[in-house]
Design an enzyme around this catalytic site. Structure first.
Site, PDB file in Angstrom:
ATOM      1  N   ASN A  26       0.868  -1.187   0.000  1.00 42.98           N
ATOM      2  CA  ASN A  26       0.000   0.000   0.000  1.00 42.98           C
ATOM      3  C   ASN A  26       0.900   1.231   0.000  1.00 42.98           C
ATOM      4  OD1 ASN A  26      -1.781   2.059   0.469  1.00 42.98           O
ATOM      5  ND2 ASN A  26      -2.423   1.365   2.503  1.00 42.98           N
TER       6      ASN A  26
ATOM      7  N   LYS B 156       0.080   4.268  -0.263  1.00 40.33           N
ATOM      8  CA  LYS B 156      -0.534   5.471   0.333  1.00 40.33           C
ATOM      9  C   LYS B 156      -0.285   6.673  -0.600  1.00 40.33           C
ATOM     10  CE  LYS B 156      -0.165   3.232   4.752  1.00 40.33           C
ATOM     11  NZ  LYS B 156      -0.092   3.309   6.205  1.00 40.33           N
TER      12      LYS B 156
ATOM     13  N   HIS C  24      -9.549   0.993   5.228  1.00 42.30           N
ATOM     14  CA  HIS C  24      -8.249   1.268   5.854  1.00 42.30           C
ATOM     15  C   HIS C  24      -8.449   2.242   7.018  1.00 42.30           C
ATOM     16  CE1 HIS C  24      -4.141   2.527   6.513  1.00 42.30           C
ATOM     17  NE2 HIS C  24      -3.773   1.447   5.859  1.00 42.30           N
TER      18      HIS C  24
ATOM     19  N   GLU D  95      -6.790   4.666   8.014  1.00 44.45           N
ATOM     20  CA  GLU D  95      -6.586   6.089   7.695  1.00 44.45           C
ATOM     21  C   GLU D  95      -7.841   6.691   7.073  1.00 44.45           C
ATOM     22  OE1 GLU D  95      -2.950   5.500   5.532  1.00 44.45           O
ATOM     23  OE2 GLU D  95      -1.941   5.006   7.415  1.00 44.45           O
TER      24      GLU D  95
ATOM     25  N   GLU E  81      -5.045  -4.909  10.674  1.00 47.67           N
ATOM     26  CA  GLU E  81      -4.073  -3.823  10.817  1.00 47.67           C
ATOM     27  C   GLU E  81      -4.348  -3.075  12.119  1.00 47.67           C
ATOM     28  OE1 GLU E  81      -2.267  -2.686   6.706  1.00 47.67           O
ATOM     29  OE2 GLU E  81      -3.843  -1.294   7.236  1.00 47.67           O
TER      30      GLU E  81
ATOM     31  N   GLY F 101       2.619   2.583  10.722  1.00 48.28           N
ATOM     32  CA  GLY F 101       3.517   3.721  10.545  1.00 48.28           C
ATOM     33  C   GLY F 101       4.235   4.129  11.822  1.00 48.28           C
TER      34      GLY F 101
ATOM     35  N   SER G  28       3.678  -1.879  10.244  1.00 46.09           N
ATOM     36  CA  SER G  28       5.136  -1.890  10.397  1.00 46.09           C
ATOM     37  C   SER G  28       5.781  -3.224  10.009  1.00 46.09           C
ATOM     38  CB  SER G  28       5.527  -1.470  11.813  1.00 46.09           C
ATOM     39  OG  SER G  28       5.055  -0.160  12.085  1.00 46.09           O
TER      40      SER G  28
HETATM   41  P1  13P Z   1       3.138   0.633   7.626  1.00 49.05           P
HETATM   42  O1  13P Z   1       3.678  -0.648   7.033  1.00 49.05           O
HETATM   43  O2  13P Z   1       3.830   1.846   7.078  1.00 49.05           O
HETATM   44  O3  13P Z   1       3.031   0.573   9.098  1.00 49.05           O
HETATM   45  O4  13P Z   1       1.623   0.763   7.079  1.00 49.05           O
HETATM   46  C1  13P Z   1       0.769  -0.318   7.189  1.00 49.05           C
HETATM   47  C2  13P Z   1      -0.455  -0.033   6.419  1.00 49.05           C
HETATM   48  O5  13P Z   1      -1.234   0.833   6.776  1.00 49.05           O
HETATM   49  C3  13P Z   1      -0.713  -0.815   5.195  1.00 49.05           C
HETATM   50  O6  13P Z   1      -1.996  -0.612   4.705  1.00 49.05           O
END
Ligand code: 13P
Length: 254
Positions: free
Chosen positions: A9, A11, A95, A97, A167, A173, A212
């Site tokens: 992903n 982002k 997601h 976010e 997740e 992150g 992560s």
């Molecule tokens: P990170 O791997 O940067 O923690 O992000 C995970 C994520 O949100 C994947 O969709």
């Protein structure tokens, strides 16, 4: 036996030039004989370029979001049929976010899941608890609620051709990964929850871990019996990290 999946992903990162370099490197370094599915999720505007770049079709392309409506006067939105039209196979829905920053609730996420299916895409449903919810011992009730929202709208059959991703919000992150045991416990819970509706669908369902994931921790997470792959954010922007995660997934046997 479930075929492992590694999903990147991206982002809101990248540019035409960096994407092209990253995709060329990923395509070169992910070996064709690795028994895994590899999918990248670039931002909308780069999807068609990514599909062209990956024309061999070994590495699939997905979108990070989709409109819950099938088409019409919805300024700024992108529908599932359009994503399918430019060559996408998967789409991420729910997601954290998007739940957090764009106020997407369980019902909207379920509608997006339905729209994805109707448009011929495979949804990747993300679920996960915040740190406060984990500390209040609400992890299971939160992820159950997020999954049941989809089952209530579509029946458990919605998961027959979908992917689930656990997740934990506190691990995204932050560099703070769930331990393999923490991930396994939630994955097993999710599988049993879906299994209560349909054991066969639960048995075939791929449940990815995200939060992560990197080259250094992928192998131990992916070794867990109910962890069927990774949904990788930051580390998917490095071809070398991503390759090592794919290599770890391809070595898993369970
Ligand atoms: P990170 O791997 O940067 O923690 O992000 C995970 C994520 O949100 C994947 O969709």
């Amino acid at each position: 036996m479930r075929r492992p999946m590694v999903a990147g992903n991206w982002k809101m990162h990248g540019s035409k030039a960096t994407n092209q370099a990253l995709l060329a490197e990923v395509e070169r370094s992910v070996r064709p004989d690795w028994p895994i599915d590899v999918v990248v999720f670039p931002p909308y505007v780069y999807l068609a370029d990514a599909v062209r770049e990956l024309e061999e079709g070994r590495i699939l392309v997905g979108a990070q979001d989709v409109c819950a409506e099938s088409g019409g006067a919805f300024t700024g939105q992108v529908g599932a049929a359009m994503l399918k039209d430019v060559g996408c196979t998967y789409v991420i829905v729910g997601h954290s976010e998007r739940r957090r920053w764009y106020h997407e609730d369980d019902t909207l996420v379920a509608r997006k899941f339905a729209a994805a299916m109707a448009g011929g895409l495979k949804p990747v449903l993300c679920v996960g608890e915040t740190l406060e919810e984990r500390e209040a011992k609400q992890t299971e009730s939160v992820v159950a609620r997020q999954v049941e929202a989809v089952i209530n709208m579509l029946g458990v059959g919605g998961f027959a051709d979908a992917v689930l991703a656990y997740e934990p919000v506190w691990a995204i992150g932050t560099g703070r990964t769930a331990t393999p045991e923490q991930a396994q416990a939630v994955h097993a819970f999710l599988r049993s929850r879906i299994g209560a509706h349909d054991a066969k669908i639960a048995g075939h369902l791929r449940i990815l871990y995200g939060g992560s994931v990197k080259a250094g921790n992928a192998a131990e997470l992916l070794a867990m019996p109910d962890v069927d792959g990774g949904l990788v954010g930051g580390a998917s922007l490095s071809a070398d990290e991503f390759r090592q995660i794919c290599a770890a997934a391809s070595a898993v046997r369970h």
